[in-house]
Design a protein around this motif. Structure first.
Motif, PDB file in Angstrom:
ATOM      1  N   THR A  44     -10.717  27.540 -34.152  1.00 53.96           N
ATOM      2  CA  THR A  44     -10.039  27.969 -35.473  1.00 53.96           C
ATOM      3  C   THR A  44      -8.787  27.547 -35.666  1.00 53.96           C
ATOM      4  O   THR A  44      -8.257  27.455 -36.770  1.00 53.96           O
ATOM      5  N   VAL A  45      -8.015  27.363 -34.680  1.00 56.64           N
ATOM      6  CA  VAL A  45      -6.535  26.793 -34.672  1.00 56.64           C
ATOM      7  C   VAL A  45      -6.499  25.201 -34.752  1.00 56.64           C
ATOM      8  O   VAL A  45      -5.881  24.802 -33.737  1.00 56.64           O
ATOM      9  N   ALA A  46      -7.339  24.837 -35.716  1.00 57.28           N
ATOM     10  CA  ALA A  46      -7.271  23.292 -35.895  1.00 57.28           C
ATOM     11  C   ALA A  46      -6.089  22.858 -36.534  1.00 57.28           C
ATOM     12  O   ALA A  46      -5.439  23.670 -37.580  1.00 57.28           O
ATOM     13  N   GLY A  47      -5.348  21.793 -36.151  1.00 62.17           N
ATOM     14  CA  GLY A  47      -4.510  21.094 -36.795  1.00 62.17           C
ATOM     15  C   GLY A  47      -3.169  21.550 -35.968  1.00 62.17           C
ATOM     16  O   GLY A  47      -3.129  22.382 -34.938  1.00 62.17           O
ATOM     17  N   SER A  48      -1.906  21.109 -36.538  1.00 63.36           N
ATOM     18  CA  SER A  48      -0.725  21.519 -35.528  1.00 63.36           C
ATOM     19  C   SER A  48       0.420  22.160 -36.826  1.00 63.36           C
ATOM     20  O   SER A  48       0.560  21.722 -37.681  1.00 63.36           O
ATOM     21  N   PRO A  49       0.370  23.572 -36.750  1.00 62.52           N
ATOM     22  CA  PRO A  49       1.092  24.433 -37.392  1.00 62.52           C
ATOM     23  C   PRO A  49       2.503  23.742 -37.234  1.00 62.52           C
ATOM     24  O   PRO A  49       3.007  23.666 -36.139  1.00 62.52           O
ATOM     25  N   VAL A  50       3.266  23.784 -38.423  1.00 64.74           N
ATOM     26  CA  VAL A  50       4.737  23.535 -38.392  1.00 64.74           C
ATOM     27  C   VAL A  50       5.373  24.611 -37.852  1.00 64.74           C
ATOM     28  O   VAL A  50       5.670  25.835 -38.811  1.00 64.74           O
ATOM     29  N   ILE A  51       6.197  24.678 -36.604  1.00 64.61           N
ATOM     30  CA  ILE A  51       6.721  26.161 -36.386  1.00 64.61           C
ATOM     31  C   ILE A  51       8.125  26.141 -37.102  1.00 64.61           C
ATOM     32  O   ILE A  51       9.134  25.269 -36.979  1.00 64.61           O
ATOM     33  N   ASP A  52       8.297  27.219 -37.995  1.00 60.70           N
ATOM     34  CA  ASP A  52       9.676  27.479 -38.542  1.00 60.70           C
ATOM     35  C   ASP A  52       9.927  28.933 -38.253  1.00 60.70           C
ATOM     36  O   ASP A  52       9.162  29.660 -37.166  1.00 60.70           O
ATOM     37  N   GLU A  53      11.328  29.506 -38.459  1.00 62.29           N
ATOM     38  CA  GLU A  53      11.613  30.777 -38.130  1.00 62.29           C
ATOM     39  C   GLU A  53      10.689  31.890 -38.588  1.00 62.29           C
ATOM     40  O   GLU A  53      10.305  32.659 -37.677  1.00 62.29           O
ATOM     41  N   GLU A  54      10.158  31.765 -39.641  1.00 63.17           N
ATOM     42  CA  GLU A  54       9.259  32.675 -40.296  1.00 63.17           C
ATOM     43  C   GLU A  54       7.814  32.821 -39.152  1.00 63.17           C
ATOM     44  O   GLU A  54       7.497  33.789 -38.837  1.00 63.17           O
ATOM     45  N   LEU A  55       7.425  31.661 -38.970  1.00 63.19           N
ATOM     46  CA  LEU A  55       6.109  31.695 -37.959  1.00 63.19           C
ATOM     47  C   LEU A  55       6.408  32.121 -36.460  1.00 63.19           C
ATOM     48  O   LEU A  55       5.852  32.751 -35.920  1.00 63.19           O
ATOM     49  N   ARG A  56       7.711  31.636 -36.145  1.00 69.50           N
ATOM     50  CA  ARG A  56       8.042  32.167 -34.951  1.00 69.50           C
ATOM     51  C   ARG A  56       8.249  33.534 -34.783  1.00 69.50           C
ATOM     52  O   ARG A  56       7.621  34.192 -33.711  1.00 69.50           O
ATOM     53  N   ARG A  57       8.796  34.192 -35.843  1.00 65.83           N
ATOM     54  CA  ARG A  57       8.790  35.767 -35.934  1.00 65.83           C
ATOM     55  C   ARG A  57       7.353  36.442 -35.943  1.00 65.83           C
ATOM     56  O   ARG A  57       7.230  37.414 -35.386  1.00 65.83           O
TER      57      ARG A  57
END
Length: 210
Positions: A44-57
């Protein structure tokens, strides 16, 4: 061999080989690098999420919840010393983990090609790969904590180690052989100190953090 996602996530807190603790997710760049190294994430984790500070947290919050619940699993034995002094309360950890798992609406799907055994998967209704990432990590933690592997979870208490690990056989005490070696050397030093015997320095290069 890659570990399951929840163990890879927890192992982003690790010792540096010299008594300190490293955090692979302490920056956006580090989190991006870690994610690129993961091969065991669900489909289900298809694609490449763009890691920003919100996602990192958000990823770190899942890790904090899991490490608090891992501490509960290994109790009454001591938890990992890396964060034993700042663990989330269990109820807060449960709330965080369940909320993260619920962020992605999924439905089970049956796959049964001709001539093959049936398999199952999940169909996601979420477009954002970052949300899918956080939810997948949380779901794997839920699956682990509610499954039989939980009974084999241990915190490694070799000198300088801060890892959790899943026992692969009944007599395993340490997460890896190098930790067992350090523990045996430390025990020898303690016995020598207690009896006043001369201390013998171990030969060989010092261990690394990984």
């Amino acid at each position: 061999m890659a570990q399951r996602p929840v163990m890879e996530l927890v192992s982003t807190v690790r010792h540096d080989g010299d008594g300190g603790v490293l955090d692979d997710l302490d920056t956006v760049r580090g989190t991006t690098r870690w994610l690129q190294q993961q091969s065991g994430l669900p489909a289900t984790v298809a694609g490449s999420p763009v890691i920003d500070e919100e996602l990192r947290r958000a990823v770190v919050d899942v890790r904090r919840a899991v490490r608090a619940l891992f501490a509960r699993v290994v109790s009454p034995a001591p938890p990992s010393p890396a964060d034993a002094h700042r663990l989330l309360p269990v109820e807060e950890a449960l709330r965080l983990l369940n909320a993260a798992a619920a962020r992605e609406p999924v439905a089970p799907q049956l796959h049964w090609p001709a001539g093959e055994d049936p398999t199952s998967g999940l169909l996601s209704a979420e477009d954002d790969p970052g949300v899918r990432l956080v939810a997948a990590l949380a779901r794997d933690a839920v699956d682990f904590l509610s499954g039989p592997q939980r009974e084999h979870l241990r915190a490694c208490h070799a000198p300088r180690c801060v890892r959790y690990f899943v026992k692969s056989h009944g007599r395993q005490e340490w997460c890896k052989p190098s930790c067992g070696n350090r523990a045996r050397v430390a025990r020898h030093y303690e016995r020598a100190r207690a009896t006043g015997s001369p201390r013998i320095r171990p030969s060989g290069p010092p261990s690394t953090g990984r």
